[in-house]
Design a protein around this motif. Sequence first.
Motif, PDB file in Angstrom:
ATOM      1  N   SER A  64       0.857  -1.179   0.000  1.00 42.84           N
ATOM      2  CA  SER A  64       0.000   0.000   0.000  1.00 42.84           C
ATOM      3  C   SER A  64       0.897   1.234   0.000  1.00 42.84           C
ATOM      4  O   SER A  64       1.699   1.425   0.939  1.00 42.84           O
ATOM      5  CB  SER A  64      -0.917   0.010   1.229  1.00 42.84           C
ATOM      6  N   ASN A  65       0.802   2.025  -1.045  1.00 44.75           N
ATOM      7  CA  ASN A  65       1.563   3.269  -1.169  1.00 44.75           C
ATOM      8  C   ASN A  65       3.077   3.070  -1.097  1.00 44.75           C
ATOM      9  O   ASN A  65       3.820   3.976  -0.754  1.00 44.75           O
ATOM     10  CB  ASN A  65       1.140   4.264  -0.074  1.00 44.75           C
ATOM     11  N   LEU A  66       3.538   1.852  -1.380  1.00 46.50           N
ATOM     12  CA  LEU A  66       4.977   1.575  -1.378  1.00 46.50           C
ATOM     13  C   LEU A  66       5.256   0.461  -2.385  1.00 46.50           C
ATOM     14  O   LEU A  66       5.085  -0.722  -2.079  1.00 46.50           O
ATOM     15  CB  LEU A  66       5.444   1.150   0.025  1.00 46.50           C
ATOM     16  N   ALA A  67       5.663   0.848  -3.577  1.00 49.40           N
ATOM     17  CA  ALA A  67       5.898  -0.125  -4.660  1.00 49.40           C
ATOM     18  C   ALA A  67       7.178   0.238  -5.402  1.00 49.40           C
ATOM     19  O   ALA A  67       7.147   0.885  -6.462  1.00 49.40           O
ATOM     20  CB  ALA A  67       4.711  -0.161  -5.612  1.00 49.40           C
ATOM     21  N   PRO A  68       8.327  -0.158  -4.855  1.00 52.22           N
ATOM     22  CA  PRO A  68       9.602   0.161  -5.516  1.00 52.22           C
ATOM     23  C   PRO A  68       9.664  -0.446  -6.919  1.00 52.22           C
ATOM     24  O   PRO A  68       9.294  -1.610  -7.127  1.00 52.22           O
ATOM     25  CB  PRO A  68      10.648  -0.480  -4.600  1.00 52.22           C
ATOM     26  N   THR A  69      10.124   0.323  -7.875  1.00 54.64           N
ATOM     27  CA  THR A  69      10.254  -0.164  -9.252  1.00 54.64           C
ATOM     28  C   THR A  69      11.267  -1.311  -9.321  1.00 54.64           C
ATOM     29  O   THR A  69      12.381  -1.195  -8.805  1.00 54.64           O
ATOM     30  CB  THR A  69      10.710   0.984 -10.174  1.00 54.64           C
ATOM     31  N   GLY A  70      10.870  -2.422  -9.937  1.00 57.74           N
ATOM     32  CA  GLY A  70      11.777  -3.562 -10.109  1.00 57.74           C
ATOM     33  C   GLY A  70      11.911  -4.449  -8.887  1.00 57.74           C
ATOM     34  O   GLY A  70      12.791  -5.324  -8.845  1.00 57.74           O
ATOM     35  N   TYR A  71      11.025  -4.285  -7.912  1.00 51.29           N
ATOM     36  CA  TYR A  71      11.136  -5.035  -6.650  1.00 51.29           C
ATOM     37  C   TYR A  71      11.033  -6.548  -6.877  1.00 51.29           C
ATOM     38  O   TYR A  71      11.933  -7.317  -6.515  1.00 51.29           O
ATOM     39  CB  TYR A  71      10.055  -4.558  -5.678  1.00 51.29           C
ATOM     40  N   THR A  72       9.927  -7.005  -7.483  1.00 50.85           N
ATOM     41  CA  THR A  72       9.749  -8.443  -7.697  1.00 50.85           C
ATOM     42  C   THR A  72      10.803  -8.995  -8.647  1.00 50.85           C
ATOM     43  O   THR A  72      11.335 -10.101  -8.436  1.00 50.85           O
ATOM     44  CB  THR A  72       8.338  -8.737  -8.240  1.00 50.85           C
ATOM     45  N   SER A  73      11.128  -8.256  -9.681  1.00 48.99           N
ATOM     46  CA  SER A  73      12.141  -8.718 -10.646  1.00 48.99           C
ATOM     47  C   SER A  73      13.495  -8.901  -9.974  1.00 48.99           C
ATOM     48  O   SER A  73      14.258  -9.813 -10.324  1.00 48.99           O
ATOM     49  CB  SER A  73      12.255  -7.716 -11.799  1.00 48.99           C
ATOM     50  N   ALA A  74      13.808  -8.051  -9.009  1.00 44.43           N
ATOM     51  CA  ALA A  74      15.079  -8.184  -8.294  1.00 44.43           C
ATOM     52  C   ALA A  74      15.116  -9.475  -7.470  1.00 44.43           C
ATOM     53  O   ALA A  74      16.132 -10.172  -7.430  1.00 44.43           O
ATOM     54  CB  ALA A  74      15.292  -6.977  -7.378  1.00 44.43           C
ATOM     55  N   ILE A  75      13.984  -9.818  -6.841  1.00 38.71           N
ATOM     56  CA  ILE A  75      13.925 -11.069  -6.076  1.00 38.71           C
ATOM     57  C   ILE A  75      14.053 -12.275  -7.007  1.00 38.71           C
ATOM     58  O   ILE A  75      14.785 -13.233  -6.705  1.00 38.71           O
ATOM     59  CB  ILE A  75      12.606 -11.142  -5.282  1.00 38.71           C
ATOM     60  N   VAL A  76      13.382 -12.228  -8.143  1.00 40.29           N
ATOM     61  CA  VAL A  76      13.470 -13.305  -9.123  1.00 40.29           C
ATOM     62  C   VAL A  76      14.921 -13.499  -9.572  1.00 40.29           C
ATOM     63  O   VAL A  76      15.420 -14.633  -9.647  1.00 40.29           O
ATOM     64  CB  VAL A  76      12.563 -13.008 -10.339  1.00 40.29           C
ATOM     65  N   ALA A  77      15.603 -12.407  -9.849  1.00 39.80           N
ATOM     66  CA  ALA A  77      17.000 -12.486 -10.301  1.00 39.80           C
ATOM     67  C   ALA A  77      17.901 -13.057  -9.207  1.00 39.80           C
ATOM     68  O   ALA A  77      18.842 -13.804  -9.513  1.00 39.80           O
ATOM     69  CB  ALA A  77      17.485 -11.099 -10.719  1.00 39.80           C
ATOM     70  N   SER A  78      17.611 -12.747  -7.954  1.00 34.92           N
ATOM     71  CA  SER A  78      18.468 -13.240  -6.874  1.00 34.92           C
ATOM     72  C   SER A  78      18.281 -14.744  -6.647  1.00 34.92           C
ATOM     73  O   SER A  78      19.206 -15.431  -6.211  1.00 34.92           O
ATOM     74  CB  SER A  78      18.174 -12.482  -5.580  1.00 34.92           C
ATOM     75  N   ILE A  79      17.090 -15.246  -6.951  1.00 34.35           N
ATOM     76  CA  ILE A  79      16.823 -16.680  -6.757  1.00 34.35           C
ATOM     77  C   ILE A  79      17.284 -17.508  -7.950  1.00 34.35           C
ATOM     78  O   ILE A  79      17.959 -18.546  -7.782  1.00 34.35           O
ATOM     79  CB  ILE A  79      15.314 -16.921  -6.505  1.00 34.35           C
ATOM     80  N   TRP A  80      16.945 -17.062  -9.153  1.00 31.61           N
ATOM     81  CA  TRP A  80      17.222 -17.873 -10.345  1.00 31.61           C
ATOM     82  C   TRP A  80      18.330 -17.330 -11.215  1.00 31.61           C
ATOM     83  O   TRP A  80      18.727 -17.964 -12.187  1.00 31.61           O
ATOM     84  CB  TRP A  80      15.938 -18.016 -11.179  1.00 31.61           C
ATOM     85  N   GLY A  81      18.849 -16.160 -10.909  1.00 32.69           N
ATOM     86  CA  GLY A  81      19.960 -15.601 -11.689  1.00 32.69           C
ATOM     87  C   GLY A  81      19.553 -15.033 -13.009  1.00 32.69           C
ATOM     88  O   GLY A  81      18.417 -15.054 -13.411  1.00 32.69           O
TER      89      GLY A  81
END
Length: 202
Positions: free
Chosen positions: A185-202
């Motif tokens: 809510s009112n806090l959605a950093p750009t690229g947040y989910t994509s950064a987590i995906v990259a850290s898990i699967w490279g």
Amino acid sequence: MRPRLDRLRRAALVTAAAMTLLAGLAACAPEPGSGASAGPSATGAGPGATAPEEATPTPTPTPQAEIPTDCVAMLSETVVAQLSGVPLNDPAFGVATGTQPDGSLVCLWGDPAADTTHLETSITRMDRGPALEMLNQLADDVGFTCYNPDLGTRCEKTWPNVTYPVTDGRTLFWRDGILIDTRYSNLAPTGYTSAIVASIWG
């Protein structure tokens, strides 16, 4: 009578010579089932020869993706910069955060004193069947938009907060038995989910 005896004697000698020659040829012939050949074959191997077996390469197992254990380390520097000054896992929220007993991870960004600004992510293991059933239900019944980036399935939706003039939302990503589920809510950093995906699967 002598010419007749001479002819018989010569015939006997010819017969004896022929039998000697046949005996010699028989001695040179291979024994049945011996696998020997009178000459090389077109492939260079005699009849009955077994071709060498080809080595079968052993497949390299794909390592299982691991759930992160650090809420900051799984993010890129760009995302962390967008969260600068926002408290992480403040116990005042009364929520169990960090690594859980089942191996999942809960990360809660937000100031407990703020009325609505926060972001909460849970990363858990979920089998393909239940995960896709849940994502399909969100798409069909709740109006989430789903697509397939990064070899996984991502569903997301935003809506106006019912109390404040801010945007709320939820983003989910599933791949290889791991579900990333973020509500904010009112806090959605750009690229947040994509950064987590990259850290898990490279």
